[in-house]
Design an enzyme around this catalytic site. Sequence first.
Site, PDB file in Angstrom:
ATOM      1  N   ASP A 170      37.959  39.140  40.517  1.00  0.00           N
ATOM      2  CA  ASP A 170      38.501  40.069  38.955  1.00  0.00           C
ATOM      3  C   ASP A 170      39.987  38.989  39.100  1.00  0.00           C
ATOM      4  O   ASP A 170      40.223  38.121  39.555  1.00  0.00           O
ATOM      5  CB  ASP A 170      39.861  41.665  39.098  1.00  0.00           C
ATOM      6  CG  ASP A 170      40.509  42.058  38.116  1.00  0.00           C
ATOM      7  OD1 ASP A 170      39.940  43.271  37.971  1.00  0.00           O
ATOM      8  OD2 ASP A 170      40.804  41.192  37.445  1.00  0.00           O
ATOM      9  N   ILE A 171      40.026  38.842  36.910  1.00  0.00           N
ATOM     10  CA  ILE A 171      40.298  37.651  36.381  1.00  0.00           C
ATOM     11  C   ILE A 171      41.982  37.765  36.494  1.00  0.00           C
ATOM     12  O   ILE A 171      42.780  37.390  36.871  1.00  0.00           O
ATOM     13  CB  ILE A 171      40.142  37.486  34.815  1.00  0.00           C
ATOM     14  CG1 ILE A 171      40.451  35.809  34.150  1.00  0.00           C
ATOM     15  CG2 ILE A 171      40.657  38.635  34.273  1.00  0.00           C
ATOM     16  CD1 ILE A 171      40.143  35.543  33.411  1.00  0.00           C
ATOM     17  N   HIS A 192      32.980  49.748  35.610  1.00  0.00           N
ATOM     18  CA  HIS A 192      32.690  48.530  36.419  1.00  0.00           C
ATOM     19  C   HIS A 192      34.016  49.460  37.673  1.00  0.00           C
ATOM     20  O   HIS A 192      34.235  49.984  37.073  1.00  0.00           O
ATOM     21  CB  HIS A 192      33.753  47.322  36.162  1.00  0.00           C
ATOM     22  CG  HIS A 192      34.524  47.578  34.855  1.00  0.00           C
ATOM     23  ND1 HIS A 192      34.946  48.244  33.797  1.00  0.00           N
ATOM     24  CD2 HIS A 192      35.874  48.277  35.040  1.00  0.00           C
ATOM     25  CE1 HIS A 192      36.022  48.656  33.728  1.00  0.00           C
ATOM     26  NE2 HIS A 192      36.927  48.426  34.365  1.00  0.00           N
ATOM     27  N   HIS A 239      36.285  48.898  40.968  1.00  0.00           N
ATOM     28  CA  HIS A 239      37.194  47.994  41.246  1.00  0.00           C
ATOM     29  C   HIS A 239      37.587  48.045  42.686  1.00  0.00           C
ATOM     30  O   HIS A 239      36.673  48.858  43.073  1.00  0.00           O
ATOM     31  CB  HIS A 239      39.041  48.115  40.962  1.00  0.00           C
ATOM     32  CG  HIS A 239      39.157  47.479  39.559  1.00  0.00           C
ATOM     33  ND1 HIS A 239      39.500  47.001  39.240  1.00  0.00           N
ATOM     34  CD2 HIS A 239      38.528  48.821  38.647  1.00  0.00           C
ATOM     35  CE1 HIS A 239      39.505  46.951  37.694  1.00  0.00           C
ATOM     36  NE2 HIS A 239      39.790  48.204  36.962  1.00  0.00           N
TER      37      HIS A 239
HETATM   38  P1  DGP Z   1      40.096  48.037  34.007  1.00  0.00           P
HETATM   39  O1  DGP Z   1      41.257  47.905  33.651  1.00  0.00           O
HETATM   40  O2  DGP Z   1      39.811  49.437  34.947  1.00  0.00           O
HETATM   41  O3  DGP Z   1      39.426  48.616  32.674  1.00  0.00           O
HETATM   42  O4  DGP Z   1      39.714  46.982  34.453  1.00  0.00           O
HETATM   43  C1  DGP Z   1      38.825  46.266  33.596  1.00  0.00           C
HETATM   44  C2  DGP Z   1      39.218  44.723  34.622  1.00  0.00           C
HETATM   45  O5  DGP Z   1      38.519  42.976  33.850  1.00  0.00           O
HETATM   46  C3  DGP Z   1      40.993  44.033  34.979  1.00  0.00           C
HETATM   47  O6  DGP Z   1      41.008  44.088  36.070  1.00  0.00           O
HETATM   48  C4  DGP Z   1      40.610  42.606  34.135  1.00  0.00           C
HETATM   49  C5  DGP Z   1      39.424  42.451  34.264  1.00  0.00           C
HETATM   50  N1  DGP Z   1      38.829  41.904  32.944  1.00  0.00           N
HETATM   51  C6  DGP Z   1      39.216  41.513  31.969  1.00  0.00           C
HETATM   52  N2  DGP Z   1      38.810  39.995  31.829  1.00  0.00           N
HETATM   53  C7  DGP Z   1      37.811  39.545  32.484  1.00  0.00           C
HETATM   54  C8  DGP Z   1      36.717  38.340  32.204  1.00  0.00           C
HETATM   55  O7  DGP Z   1      37.193  37.862  30.951  1.00  0.00           O
HETATM   56  N3  DGP Z   1      36.892  38.049  33.804  1.00  0.00           N
HETATM   57  C9  DGP Z   1      37.409  38.329  34.619  1.00  0.00           C
HETATM   58  N4  DGP Z   1      36.953  37.747  35.663  1.00  0.00           N
HETATM   59  N5  DGP Z   1      38.083  39.394  34.803  1.00  0.00           N
HETATM   60  C10 DGP Z   1      38.335  40.421  33.384  1.00  0.00           C
END
Ligand code: DGP
Length: 138
Positions: A32-33, A101, A103
């Site tokens: 997660d970023i 997704h 987590h």
């Molecule tokens: P949610 O809020 O449950 O939809 O979680 C989405 C997650 O995705 C959030 O924790 C940040 C992550 N995220 C968003 N954009 C990117 C990206 O471009 N790359 C990565 N690795 N993670 C991302």
Amino acid sequence: MVDPNCIFCKIVAGAVPSFKLYENAETLAFMDINPVHDGHCLVIPKAHFATVFDIAPEAFAAVARTTAVIATAVNAALKPDGMNLIQANGTGAAQSVGHFHIHVLPRQLGDNLLINWAPRPGDMTQIGEVAARIRAHF
Ligand code: DGP
């Protein structure tokens, strides 16, 4: 099933970089970023489904199998105090990316984490180093 505007579809296609942990024919796991804690990562179906209400049962099963593998590796690599698996559907549940997704979220005692946490930018060097530690446990 690909959504050309979906950031996770772009990650699956390799058009957007990510710290990949693991992939098979149906699923992908990557860091997660905006990690809440070290080791925070995501498991997705490679095919685009927006939410739990859209995902094909076989795809959900494949994501669940990969999630168990990833959670075990994160636990072995980082030995957190605990771990949550969290999956959000819709804006009211704070879903910010419309591609299903899960987590994999390591926890620390006393972190008092609210489920709807505020995103904070991650340190890319640290995320990459933690990804390498987790990969060593496959
Ligand atoms: P949610 O809020 O449950 O939809 O979680 C989405 C997650 O995705 C959030 O924790 C940040 C992550 N995220 C968003 N954009 C990117 C990206 O471009 N790359 C990565 N690795 N993670 C991302």
